[in-house]
Scaffold this active site. Structure first.
Site: not given
Ligand SMILES: Nc1ncnc2c1ncn2[C@@H]1O[C@H](COP(=O)(O)OP(=O)(O)O)[C@@H](O)[C@H]1O
Ligand SMILES: [Mg+2]
Length: 1029
Positions: A120-121, A125, A170, A173-174, A397, A399
């Site tokens: 997660s985070g 996404t 996060n 977080s999804s 992811g 957790e």
């Molecule tokens: N490629 C990236 N560039 C900049 N910031 C990112 C990137 N990937 C993730 N982040 C940061 O990390 C945070 C969490 O990412 P997210 O995709 O929501 O995580 P996950 O879906 O894996 O839980 C996002 O809100 C963003 O702030």
């Molecule tokens: Mg996500």
């Protein structure tokens, strides 16, 4: 080709990566020399991370490290760079992976999926959004409006609003799993989409852990909703007011802008075909959940729940379109079926609260499903033609929280399953390749998590089965009895431990109500509290019936279908989830996989921080090093013979510049020449396999050196070739232009001649009929004749008035005109002449004294008069002084004849305004009043000045001869203004010798001019007879 699907792309890119290997780490871990060392792996990641290079490959797998800051690598320009490019020399990128998947799909016409995993985070996404954007922007588009693409993109913020929440890990977080199919037609255009959602974490609707929030949409609506809308929904613009929003005590946070997000979501909803009714119902659902959360029960004297007719309850009733009484009853009683009878049994307060929360979760959860379906409708492609898909899997992811519950259990189980799938697919593909190439498989040591999957999901023995049993069995089942069952059944499992089963040291870290699973990603301790309830997800039947009557279309629809008359217990949540994961596995297994592995750089969501131990932990549990080992099992590098030979053939004289035989033989010759040891490589069916990266590096280095040398040679050849080609092209062009030009010229010439023939014909006809009246035949000719005559005439006009002969004879048509012109011209000349006559010239001709009277007058006319005949220098200075007050008007040399003996004496005659002086050297001889002047009618130059009688000093008249007789007399007459005083005397002229004594001058004509004293004492003047007058 097939090759680019698996492994091929990474390999294509590999040599490019070689050149960059010393700059910022290695772009592809496969080329890491110490590939078994986790520290070397970590080092490489870190080196690149510090340079903002967040992507690295392991073959075709993309490792992405969350930078927690915006990088400038997602622009349209970047997309263009990666689009359709064969990857050579391009740094690793999510776009490269997306593009490669896309092109492989098009080339092979098969289905693919991109598995995005990580805890997660970690950025899953975000990665999935980047991929979707890449397809939306880069894929060709033929349809006029990209409705589907827009909707695919717009569905994201909507789904995130309803399905994402802030967690400790996060801020976005999804809380549901998402698998999205993007459908492409044969041309490669994205024409449709479909989303499958997995297990929304509904418990969040009614409860959030400390530091977490409910789903974004609640806060967005409350904080960002327009006043009107909030009034309609009976909401206050303050999240603190709603008990469902404040459980985690962080309703308002800085990293999220609920107001802005509200507008985005609101606009997106309108764009994806949600009509106003839908939108109203949807917000009605959200608002009713919020109101429901605020509904409070009181206990009556029997301890049963009592519900007052509160404002909150009325709002719920209004928004759901259910009567207050029915609602009240539904929330405080349950219906029990005893045989055929139905009995209402009251709830205790606790039970009522539980039922209320269950209702809230059910409403929200089902509305979420409705939302996904609705979005799917709007993205649906109804065209039946063949399509291929790329699936994007962005699922919650792995957790681990301080307290982990049923939700984490499900989420982590899901990740376990995906890891299993990953292992199976990569191993499979690797083994398949070895087999296809006829190379012996060398088994790799790696951790297979199948054992944990089985622990969770095995029929009758797995945790889920036990949980279901416990939920369904009659009697008093509780979370703790469930735990006991687990201990009984799992007791000796190496991945399972509880307080009771643990040894002494482990026991200290466990509570009595906990069980711990040793997941592939690490240990997670789950608290059993709530497992049964959550798994049952019970909603009492009578409240379901109430909902089925709702006037809110979404609620009605959501509760209408399935369970209406199905008296059987619905499937438990865990079982449902398990079967949905089986379904997902099936979906994925039928497609070609691509992997993105997301890593979290640090726990505090900070940019620029790379937490070594955190990253290393993820590297380990994600099995990245294992994956690398699998990819490197035996051989680090493999390449099709043609391609390998093509690149490295300059390194061996036998293969350069062309190898005539089979590529495999060429490669064999080449690597022998390079000194490869037999154990360093293997020759497969279509590929060469190289065991160690260093062998390849050495080859690549040699190639670099050779390349420079070659470059200049190739350059020279190429230039020559280009030059030749250029020359040939130019020559061809020149010939072409020449031909064209000649054609043009010839056509012009032809036209010119045709024109000439016509003109000449006309000219001749005109000439022949020139004398006739104007006709069409001769009109032009006549114009020409006229013009040419006039033009000639213009250049041959008479120049003087006297010229009477010069005049061009006119053509017949112009006879009359010519005469008129001649007249006009003559007048013009005369006029010009007259204008040009000076005063003096006028004077010269004015005296009509002599005209027709003196013989030599006509001859004198052409000789113009002059100012004076003697210049002042030739006049004696003394004389000048004497007459200095008078202006000399005219002076002329004369010959004076004595009155008596007629002796000739040269003198100067000087005329001034007042007098005429006879100058003899320095002496003025005579100054007298002149009474008259006489001349003869003949050609002589004799002038006689008659002196006035009253002049006292007068000596007698003056006889003189002057060559410029007319001039002198004209000037004199002008000065004296006395023309009448000049007389032409016929015959002899008498003059006075002195007072009273007269002399005579006789005139005659003869062959010779003479002046002499005649015998009769007269002065005889013989003048040369002039030609007839
Ligand atoms: N490629 C990236 N560039 C900049 N910031 C990112 C990137 N990937 C993730 N982040 C940061 O990390 C945070 C969490 O990412 P997210 O995709 O929501 O995580 P996950 O879906 O894996 O839980 C996002 O809100 C963003 O702030
Ligand atoms: Mg996500």
């Amino acid at each position: 080709q097939r090759i680019s699907a698996r492994g091929g792309r990474g390999l294509l890119d590999m040599e490019g990566a070689l050149t960059a290997r010393d700059r910022v780490g290695i772009q592809d871990f496969v080329l890491l020399d110490t590939h078994t060392s986790e520290n070397a792996f970590l080092d490489n990641l870190k080196k690149r991370f510090n340079e903002d290079l967040i992507y690295t490959y392991i073959g075709t797998l993309l490792v992405s490290v969350n930078p927690y800051k915006q990088l400038d690598i997602y622009s349209k320009k970047q997309m263009d760079i990666y689009m359709g490019v064969n990857f050579f020399e391009l740094p690793p990128h999510i776009y490269a992976l997306a593009d490669n998947a896309y092109h492989t799909m098009l080339a092979e016409a098969n289905n693919h999926f991109i598995l995005i995993s990580g805890e997660s985070g970690a950025g899953k996404t975000e990665a999935s959004k980047k991929i979707l954007q890449y397809y939306a922007v880069s894929c060709p588009s033929v349809s006029p409006m990209d409705r589907v693409r827009d909707r695919m993109l717009l569905s994201n913020p909507v789904l995130e609003a309803f399905g994402n929440a802030k967690t400790l890990k996060n801020d976005n977080s999804s809380r549901f799993g998402k698998y999205m199919d993007i459908q492409f037609d044969i041309q490669g255009e994205a024409v449709g989409g479909h989303i499958l959602s997995y297990l929304l974490e509904k418990s969040r609707v009614v409860h959030q852990n400390q530091g977490e929030r409910n789903f974004h949409i609640f806060y967005q609506l409350v904080e960002g909703g327009e006043e009107d809308l909030l009034r309609q929904l009976g909401l206050e613009s303050n999240s603190q007011h709603y008990s469902y929003l404040v459980k985690g005590q962080c309703a308002n946070m800085t990293s999220v802008n609920d107001q802005n997000d509200w507008r985005t979501v609101r606009n997106a909803l309108s764009s994806i075909e949600f009509d106003n009714g839908d939108i109203q119902d949807l917000f009605g659902v959200i608002a009713s959940v919020l109101h429901l959360g605020n509904v409070q029960f009181e206990s009556d004297n029997k301890g049963n729940a009592k519900l007052n007719n509160s404002a909150e309850l009325r709002w719920v009733s209004t928004l759901l379109g259910v009567s207050v009484q029915v609602l009240q009853e539904g929330l405080t009683y349950r219906k029990i079926e005893a045989n055929t009878d139905e009995v209402l049994s009251p709830f205790t307060v606790d039970y009522a609260t539980y039922a209320r929360d269950a209702l809230a979760k059910a409403i929200y959860g089902r509305a979420f499903t409705w939302l996904v379906n609705k979005i799917n409708e709007s993205m649906e492609n109804k065209d039946l033609s063949r399509k291929t898909v790329i699936g994007l899997l962005d699922i919650y992811g792995f957790e681990v929280f301080y307290v982990n519950s049923f939700e984490q259990f499900c989420i982590n189980y899901c990740n376990e399953k995906l890891q299993q799938l990953f292992i199976q697919l990569t191993l499979k593909s690797e083994q398949e390749e070895y087999e296809a190439e006829g190379i012996g498989w060398e088994p790799v040591q790696f951790f297979n998590n199948k054992i944990i999957c089985d622990l969770v999901e095995e029929k009758h023995r797995g945790i889920i089965s036990l949980l279901d049993e416990e939920c369904l069995r009659p009697g008093e089942a509780t979370d703790l009895t469930f735990l006991e069952r687990l201990e009984e059944k799992m007791g000796s499992h190496p991945h399972f431990v509880t307080h009771k089963l643990a040894d002494k040291t482990t026991r200290k870290t466990l509570e009595r109500g906990d069980f711990r699973l040793l997941h592939y990603a690490g240990e997670v301790t789950y608290c059993v509290v709530g497992f049964l309830d959550k798994n049952n997800d019970l909603l009492y039947r009578n409240i379901k019936d109430v909902m089925r009557e709702s006037k809110n279309a979404i609620v009605r629809e959501c509760f209408a279908s399935m369970e209406s008359d199905n008296r059987r217990r619905p499937e438990t949540v865990a079982s449902q989830f398990k079967s949905s994961l089986v379904g997902l596995t099936d979906i994925l297994m039928s497609k070609e996989p691509w992997y993105v592995r997301c890593l979290k750089s640090n726990e505090s969501k900070q940019p620029g921080r790379f937490d070594d131990s955190l990253v290393l932990h993820q590297v380990k549990y994600l099995g990245l090093t294992e994956h690398l080992r699998v990819r490197r099992a035996g051989f680090a590098y493999r390449r099709r013979y043609e391609v390998f030979l093509q690149r490295y053939k300059p390194l061996c004289p036998a293969t350069w510049p062309h190898w005539k035989g089979l590529p495999a033989d060429g490669v064999e010759v080449l690597v022998r020449h390079l000194g490869y040891q037999p154990d360093e490589y293997k020759m497969g069916r279509t590929k060469i396999f190289i065991r160690h990266p260093r062998t390849l590096f050495a080859t690549e280095d040699a190639f670099e050196i050779c390349k420079n040398d070659l470059a200049s040679r190739i350059q020279a050849q190429y230039k020559g070739y280009r030059q030749k080609g250029e020359f040939r092209k130019q020559k061809e062009a020149a010939t072409k232009i020449e031909t064209c030009w000649r054609g043009v010229q010839a056509r012009k010439e032809k036209e010119r001649r045709q024109w000439a023939v016509k003109v000449i014909k006309k000219f001749i006809k005109g000439y022949m009929t020139r004398g006739e009246a104007k006709t069409t035949d001769n009109s032009e000719y006549l114009v020409f004749v006229r013009q040419s005559y006039l033009n000639r005439l213009k250049n041959n006009l008479p120049k003087t008035v006297l010229d009477k002969t010069t005049w061009l004879s006119p053509p017949p048509v112009l006879t009359e005109t010519s005469a008129i012109l001649r007249q006009i011209h003559m007048r013009l000349l005369v006029r010009k002449y007259v204008r040009g006559i000076t005063a003096q010239q006028k004077a010269q001709v004015s005296p009509a004294i002599f005209k027709g009277k003196k013989d030599n007058y006509p001859q004198s006319i052409p000789q113009p008069f002059v100012e004076t005949r003697i210049s002042e220098e030739d006049i004696n200075i003394k004389v000048l002084q004497m007459i200095r007050h008078e202006r000399i008007k005219y002076s002329v040399p004369i010959v004076k004849y004595d009155r008596n003996g007629f002796k000739p004496r040269p003198r100067q005659l000087v005329l001034t305004q007042t007098a005429a002086y006879m100058v003899d050297d320095a002496k003025i001889n005579a100054a007298c009043l002149i009474a008259g002047v006489s001349v003869s009618p003949l050609s002589d130059g004799i002038i006689i000045f008659h002196v006035a009688n009253e002049d006292v000093k007068q000596k007698g008249d003056l006889i003189m001869q002057c060559d410029h007789l007319f001039e002198l007399l004209t000037k004199l007459s002008v000065v004296a203004n006395k023309q009448n005083a000049i007389k032409v005397v016929q015959g002899s002229i008498t003059f006075q010798i002195q007072a009273g004594k007269e002399g005579v001058v006789d005139f005659s004509s003869g062959s010779e001019s003479m002046v002499y004293k005649d015998r009769n004492g007269h002065l005889m003047v013989v003048s040369h007879a002039t030609v007839a007058r």
